[in-house]
Design a protein around this motif. Sequence first.
Motif, mmCIF file in Angstrom:
data_model
loop_
_atom_site.group_PDB
_atom_site.id
_atom_site.type_symbol
_atom_site.label_atom_id
_atom_site.label_comp_id
_atom_site.label_asym_id
_atom_site.label_seq_id
_atom_site.Cartn_x
_atom_site.Cartn_y
_atom_site.Cartn_z
ATOM 1 N N LEU A 1 -6.875 0.106 1.910
ATOM 2 C CA LEU A 1 -5.704 0.917 2.268
ATOM 3 C C LEU A 1 -6.056 2.392 2.173
ATOM 4 N N ILE B 1 -7.813 1.219 -3.293
ATOM 5 C CA ILE B 1 -6.529 0.525 -3.324
ATOM 6 C C ILE B 1 -6.366 -0.321 -2.075
ATOM 7 N N GLY C 1 -3.473 -3.336 -0.135
ATOM 8 C CA GLY C 1 -2.115 -3.874 -0.160
ATOM 9 C C GLY C 1 -1.131 -3.067 0.642
ATOM 10 N N ASP D 1 1.570 -0.350 2.134
ATOM 11 C CA ASP D 1 1.387 1.082 2.353
ATOM 12 C C ASP D 1 2.475 1.947 1.717
ATOM 13 N N PHE E 1 2.324 2.408 -1.431
ATOM 14 C CA PHE E 1 1.608 2.883 -2.615
ATOM 15 C C PHE E 1 1.709 4.396 -2.726
ATOM 16 N N SER F 1 7.593 -0.651 2.400
ATOM 17 C CA SER F 1 6.304 -0.740 3.091
ATOM 18 C C SER F 1 6.525 -1.071 4.565
ATOM 19 N N THR G 1 0.893 -4.110 5.424
ATOM 20 C CA THR G 1 0.008 -4.427 4.308
ATOM 21 C C THR G 1 -1.394 -4.678 4.839
ATOM 22 N N ASN H 1 0.208 -4.107 -4.608
ATOM 23 C CA ASN H 1 -0.968 -3.228 -4.617
ATOM 24 C C ASN H 1 -1.937 -3.691 -5.691
ATOM 25 N N TRP I 1 -5.803 -2.511 -7.307
ATOM 26 C CA TRP I 1 -6.789 -1.441 -7.258
ATOM 27 C C TRP I 1 -7.760 -1.488 -8.436
#
Length: 348
Positions: free
Chosen positions: A26, A48, A50, A52, A54, A68, A71, A81, A83
């Motif tokens: 991402l 990261i 997953g 968006d 975040f 979001s 993804t 998410n 990371w």
Amino acid sequence: MQWITLVVLALTASSNALIRFQCSQLVTQRLDPLVNPGLIPSTHVHQIVGGDSFNASMAPTKDMPGESSCTTCQFSEDFSNYWTAVLYFKARNGTYKRVPQLANSGFSGAAGGGMTVYYMQDPLYDTAQKSKVTAFKPGFRMFIGDIQARSLADAARFRQLTYTCLDTFGSRDGESMAFPNRVCKEGIMASLRFPTCWDGKNLDSPDHMSHMSYPETGTFESAGPCPASHPVRTSQVMFEVIWDTKNFNNKADWPTDGSHPFVWSFGDATGYANHADYVFGWKDDSLQNILDTSCYAASCGGKQQSIAEMNKCSQKEIVKEDIDSWLDELPGGFQASYARTPSAKFRR
């Protein structure tokens, strides 16, 4: 107690799913909404994957599926998410270069390499997956590892954070808790396995760990029982991240003492401070619905998208800095360290 009772009743349903899927990259930057909430930039670089939505400040009330638009994960209803820190190579002259990532077997083409995510009810080698588990709830998050660990004794509490030196791309033997101290022909795979026992009440805790526990005795692999303080069994979340170290395999570029040349983005040159973060964000009951089916890996139903569709999802960096060139110091001002670092560097 009522909440725990409801969870235990929910676990009586038959379920034997082992979920394995890829997430494309991402964004890679210095943001960390768990350890450094609201801090821009955070202390060190993360990669990261997953949903968006975040960002630097992710409150437990955040509606991740609702906020979001896409993804990077194969399951298109997974806006969670995931990371980890980023790996760097340290050359003999003291400069640093970011190590790229590789997509796992079967997921070639995933943007930025990303990571492979598992949700397991029983050990990976047990395809029966007979244990009953519950999915996490909106607002759930957790952290695993000790970012100040610099010895085996420091890291002993987190023995499920390991490395595999990939002599072949399919190698899975010979795990270690420290960085491999030899050339790894096809790269280094970091495996990060989260705890599997939940207290049934708290979606988070001040250290992002205390609401979760590993089994009271034994391990997840040995089907050890959950402690009374954490009676609710969840699936084990596991990340696999493959670091493409092939361009750094010339030992003439390694330290003159023959030690390995790799260092985490926050300065750990031992590997013992491996760590990972997770914020749950599956839409509605989509994860529980999959866990309640009989499936393995890509056969696990749900709404899935292609790698090409995953790759369309990305996020622009908020922190504008060079993280990819040859650097005199790691982003955030870190240097490689073999000793425990001052705790003030890592504010919680």
